[in-house]
Each structure stands twice: as structure tokens, then as C-alpha cells.
Design a protein around this motif. Structure first.
Motif, short mmCIF file in Angstrom:
data_model
loop_
_atom_site.label_atom_id
_atom_site.label_comp_id
_atom_site.label_asym_id
_atom_site.label_seq_id
_atom_site.Cartn_x
_atom_site.Cartn_y
_atom_site.Cartn_z
N ASP A 1 5.38 -2.92 -16.47
CA ASP A 1 6.67 -3.54 -16.16
C ASP A 1 7.52 -2.62 -15.29
O ASP A 1 8.20 -3.07 -14.36
CB ASP A 1 7.43 -3.88 -17.45
CG ASP A 1 6.81 -5.06 -18.19
OD1 ASP A 1 6.11 -5.86 -17.54
OD2 ASP A 1 7.01 -5.16 -19.42
N GLU A 2 7.48 -1.32 -15.60
CA GLU A 2 8.24 -0.36 -14.79
C GLU A 2 7.70 -0.31 -13.37
O GLU A 2 8.47 -0.29 -12.39
CB GLU A 2 8.17 1.04 -15.42
CG GLU A 2 8.94 2.08 -14.63
CD GLU A 2 8.75 3.49 -15.15
OE1 GLU A 2 9.59 4.35 -14.86
OE2 GLU A 2 7.74 3.75 -15.85
N MET A 3 6.37 -0.31 -13.23
CA MET A 3 5.77 -0.28 -11.90
C MET A 3 6.11 -1.54 -11.12
O MET A 3 6.38 -1.48 -9.91
CB MET A 3 4.24 -0.13 -12.00
CG MET A 3 3.76 1.18 -12.62
SD MET A 3 4.30 2.66 -11.73
CE MET A 3 5.59 3.26 -12.82
N TYR B 1 0.53 4.37 -10.74
CA TYR B 1 0.14 3.03 -10.27
C TYR B 1 -1.22 2.64 -10.84
O TYR B 1 -1.41 1.53 -11.34
CB TYR B 1 0.11 3.08 -8.74
CG TYR B 1 -0.40 1.86 -8.01
CD1 TYR B 1 0.48 0.83 -7.65
CD2 TYR B 1 -1.72 1.77 -7.59
CE1 TYR B 1 0.04 -0.26 -6.92
CE2 TYR B 1 -2.17 0.68 -6.87
CZ TYR B 1 -1.29 -0.33 -6.53
OH TYR B 1 -1.74 -1.41 -5.80
N ASN B 2 -2.17 3.56 -10.79
CA ASN B 2 -3.50 3.30 -11.32
C ASN B 2 -3.49 3.16 -12.84
O ASN B 2 -4.21 2.33 -13.40
CB ASN B 2 -4.47 4.41 -10.90
CG ASN B 2 -5.05 4.19 -9.51
OD1 ASN B 2 -6.07 3.54 -9.35
ND2 ASN B 2 -4.37 4.70 -8.50
N ASP B 3 -2.68 3.97 -13.50
CA ASP B 3 -2.56 3.85 -14.96
C ASP B 3 -2.09 2.45 -15.35
O ASP B 3 -2.61 1.85 -16.30
CB ASP B 3 -1.56 4.87 -15.51
CG ASP B 3 -2.10 6.30 -15.50
OD1 ASP B 3 -3.32 6.47 -15.34
OD2 ASP B 3 -1.29 7.24 -15.64
N ALA B 4 -1.12 1.93 -14.60
CA ALA B 4 -0.52 0.64 -14.94
C ALA B 4 -1.40 -0.54 -14.52
O ALA B 4 -1.67 -1.44 -15.33
CB ALA B 4 0.85 0.51 -14.29
N SER C 1 0.81 -1.22 0.00
CA SER C 1 0.00 0.00 0.00
C SER C 1 0.85 1.27 0.00
O SER C 1 0.33 2.37 -0.17
CB SER C 1 -0.94 0.02 1.21
OG SER C 1 -0.21 -0.02 2.42
N GLY C 2 2.16 1.11 0.16
CA GLY C 2 3.06 2.27 0.08
C GLY C 2 3.49 2.58 -1.34
O GLY C 2 4.41 3.38 -1.54
N ALA C 3 2.80 2.00 -2.32
CA ALA C 3 3.19 2.15 -3.73
C ALA C 3 3.35 3.60 -4.15
O ALA C 3 4.28 3.95 -4.89
CB ALA C 3 2.16 1.46 -4.63
N GLY C 4 2.47 4.48 -3.71
CA GLY C 4 2.55 5.89 -4.09
C GLY C 4 3.86 6.52 -3.66
O GLY C 4 4.46 7.31 -4.40
#
Length: 353
Positions: free
Chosen positions: A277-279, A265-268, A53-56
Motif C-alpha cells: 500500500d505504501e509503494m 519495490y521488489n519486496d512489495a 520504471s522510475g520506481a527506484g
């Protein structure tokens, strides 16, 4: 005769070098998303333990969104949330991730001054990051939530967000706690093993173990957590009041960068328009899930690209814990929830569709 031209050449080189430096400095002061970078580098401390959940935070850091505003990020870890909250309240840590628990609300009710400012985790409809799983051999026996009656169910917390989700499921199925056998099992890995050896019938499990258990033919996903808790707030971005007030311009730029990371994150993972892949490379770097192929299969944590929280659900969780006798005292949510910085950041970035 030789020295004079050489001296002129050196002056020309020095002049060119001076022009390059000036140009670079000017570029460093260019506005990003309508905001000028900070005049000097500001350090921001984030309490984060590698949770998905810390992705941002992770994405914004790797993509340079914080650096664009002259913000230097340092991640710090704590043994437990009891140590973390006082550090946030005192301003030793600027930002943290908080999970809804009775202990968290008790700390706020007892005077720990920490603000909930943005979403940091919820379930996406039809793709819950954590949800109930049942033993593979019970798939014909358990066809509805009512069929959980008499079954042994493992949950990771007592008076925490998982326990809250558990209660919502029981209510949805017309059941009470007396209708099932509750097993407190803090380790999700142990849940997987317990279902595998037949000692429990079901569990409120989390990714990537949901996907892992399905692949290993141990359990099956049962329904979706949004069937009974469609707007459950699982985790929140927390902030020090000092960060929001005394370092307001830093906090605003921090939130703009954070939301840009969440939007990538949401785009990917949501729209499928970003570089997945980058995310995944970033997520494997920062989180405990290192298998890139698994990241392509799991249901990811929901992160609102506008930072919006399910505030009514946060209040409902508090009331449920209080009704269970787990909370002493009352809480003024107007003091504990402050979305001002997040709303300003969205005004700068525009609403994410």
C-alpha cells in the motif's frame, strides 16, 4: 536579586539547547549502510518523466534514502530523448532513464558520452509489463504465435525496443515481417481504441492498458513477452561520466539509495513481504497511473534489485537495429557500459536474494 537567578536559568536553557543541537548534528553524521553522509548537501538531477520504471528513484526519494546521505534530488523533464542525452553527457543532468532505440545507439556511436550503469526495466517471467494482446473475438482463431500470420499488428516504434520485441515474437513463431501487416501506432491508448473498433487484430500493449482492456472485454493477453524475449533489456539507468568520476562519492551513495528503493519495490510487488500500500501511494504520486486499485492488478515493470542488466541483449538489440540499416557506425560497449558504481553499491548492501 531577581535578575541573577533568571540569568542562571537562561544559561542552563542555553546549555541544554547547545547539547540538543550537538546531538542532532552527530546523528546527522551517523553512517548509513556503512557509509557516512556527505559533508555538505549535494544536488543530483534526474531526468525522469513519470514512467513506472522510475520506481527506484521515486521510492528512494519518498523514503528519505537520498537524504540519509545528504543528497537532494531534483527531477527534470525533457521534450524528448534527443534533448536529454546531450544534457546527461555534459553533466547538466546527472542521471536519466534510457530506452533502447536505434536513435539512442546512434547517439552513442556518434560520440555522445553517456554510460549505462544499471537496470531500469525488464519483463518479469510470466508477468510481462508489456506484451501482445489480441481482439476478444479472435481468441479461438489465434491459438499460437504462428497464428499471427496474416494479422494486422500495431507496434509503438520502428527500430525501438518494442519493434525489437515484435521481431523476436515473429522469429519465435516462424514468421517474417512479410507474413503480417505492421501498423506503426505510437499512442498506446489509440491501440486500445483500434482493437475495440476492429481496425487492428493485435497490439504490443503496455500496462495499465493491458489490464484495462481485459477488464473492459476489449482484448485478451496473449502469452507473455518472456516466451520469446526472456532477457530483453527495456530500459537502463544512464549516467553522466562527470557524475561517475568527478563526483564518485556522491554517485556511490546515490546508487546505494536507488537500489534500496528498488529493493523495497521488489519486496512489495515481488515477494509480497513489503508494504504494498505504501509503494502504491508513492507510485500514484509520481506516475501517470493514479488509480490505486489498478496498481493492485497490473503486472509491474521488472527492476533488478542488484541493478544487473541483460548486457548481451543490449548488444543484440544494437546488432538487430544495425542489420535493419538504422544505425550508422560502431559502438564500443566497454566504453558505454560501466557498472562499477552499481557493483560497489551491491557490495555495501549485500546481494538481494
Amino acid at each position: 536579586m531577581i535578575l541573577f537567578p533568571l540569568f542562571l536559568i537562561m544559561l542552563v536553557i542555553a546549555g541544554c539547547s547547545s547539547k540538543v543541537d550537538t546531538s542532532e548534528n552527530e546523528r546527522g553524521k551517523e553512517e548509513v549502510d556503512g557509509l557516512a553522509p556527505l559533508e555538505k548537501t549535494e544536488k543530483v538531477y534526474i531526468a525522469e518523466d513519470g514512467a513506472a520504471s522510475g520506481a527506484g528513484f521515486y521510492i528512494a526519494n519518498e523514503k528519505g534514502y537520498f537524504k540519509d546521505f545528504n543528497i537532494d534530488i531534483e527531477f527534470v523533464t525533457f521534450a524528448n530523448s534527443d534533448d536529454m542525452l546531450p544534457a546527461v553527457a555534459s553533466g547538466k543532468v546527472d542521471v536519466a532513464g534510457g530506452i533502447s532505440t536505434a536513435a539512442f545507439f546512434n547517439s552513442l556511436a556518434q560520440g555522445i558520452d553517456v554510460k549505462m550503469i544499471a537496470d531500469k526495466g525488464h519483463n518479469i517471467k510470466g508477468k510481462s509489463y508489456f506484451t501482445f494482446v489480441i481482439r476478444k473475438d479472435l481468441t479461438n482463431e489465434i491459438q499460437s504465435y504462428e497464428d499471427f500470420k496474416g494479422k494486422t499488428i500495431a507496434v509503438s516504434t520502428n527500430n525501438g525496443v518494442d519493434d525489437y520485441i515484435f521481431e523476436q515474437m515473429l522469429h519465435h513463431g516462424g514468421l517474417t515481417r512479410d507474413d503480417v501487416e505492421f501498423v506503426l501506432m505510437a499512442d498506446f491508448g489509440n491501440m486500445l481504441a483500434a482493437i475495440g473498433n476492429g481496425s487492428i487484430d493485435a497490439a504490443l500493449q503496455i500496462e495499465p492498458l493491458v489490464t484495462k482492456g481485459i477488464a473492459e472485454n476489449i482484448h485478451e493477453r496473449f502469452g507473455d513477452a518472456t516466451d520469446y524475449a526472456p532477457e530483453a533489456q527495456i530500459a537502463m539507468v544512464l549516467s553522466s561520466p562527470k557524475f561517475l568520476v568527478d563526483r564518485e562519492e556522491v554517485a556511490l551513495r546515490f546508487m546505494v539509495a536507488y537500489l534500496k528503493g528498488v529493493r523495497d519495490y521488489n519486496d512489495a510487488f515481488g515477494k509480497g513481504t513489503g508494504d504494498k500500500d505504501e509503494m502504491i501511494d508513492i507510485m500514484t504520486k509520481y506516475t501517470t497511473l493514479k488509480e490505486k486499485e489498478v496498481w493492485k492488478e497490473v503486472n509491474v515493470t521488472g527492476l533488478n534489485p542488484n541493478g544487473e542488466m541483460f548486457i548481451e541483449d543490449i548488444k543484440n538489440q544494437f546488432e538487430v537495429y544495425k542489420a535493419n540499416g538504422a544505425i550508422k557506425g560502431d559502438l564500443n560497449f566497454d566504453d558505454s557500459i560501466d557498472t562499477t558504481i552499481t557493483e560497489r553499491a551491491v557490495e555495501i548492501l549485500g546481494e538481494y536474494e
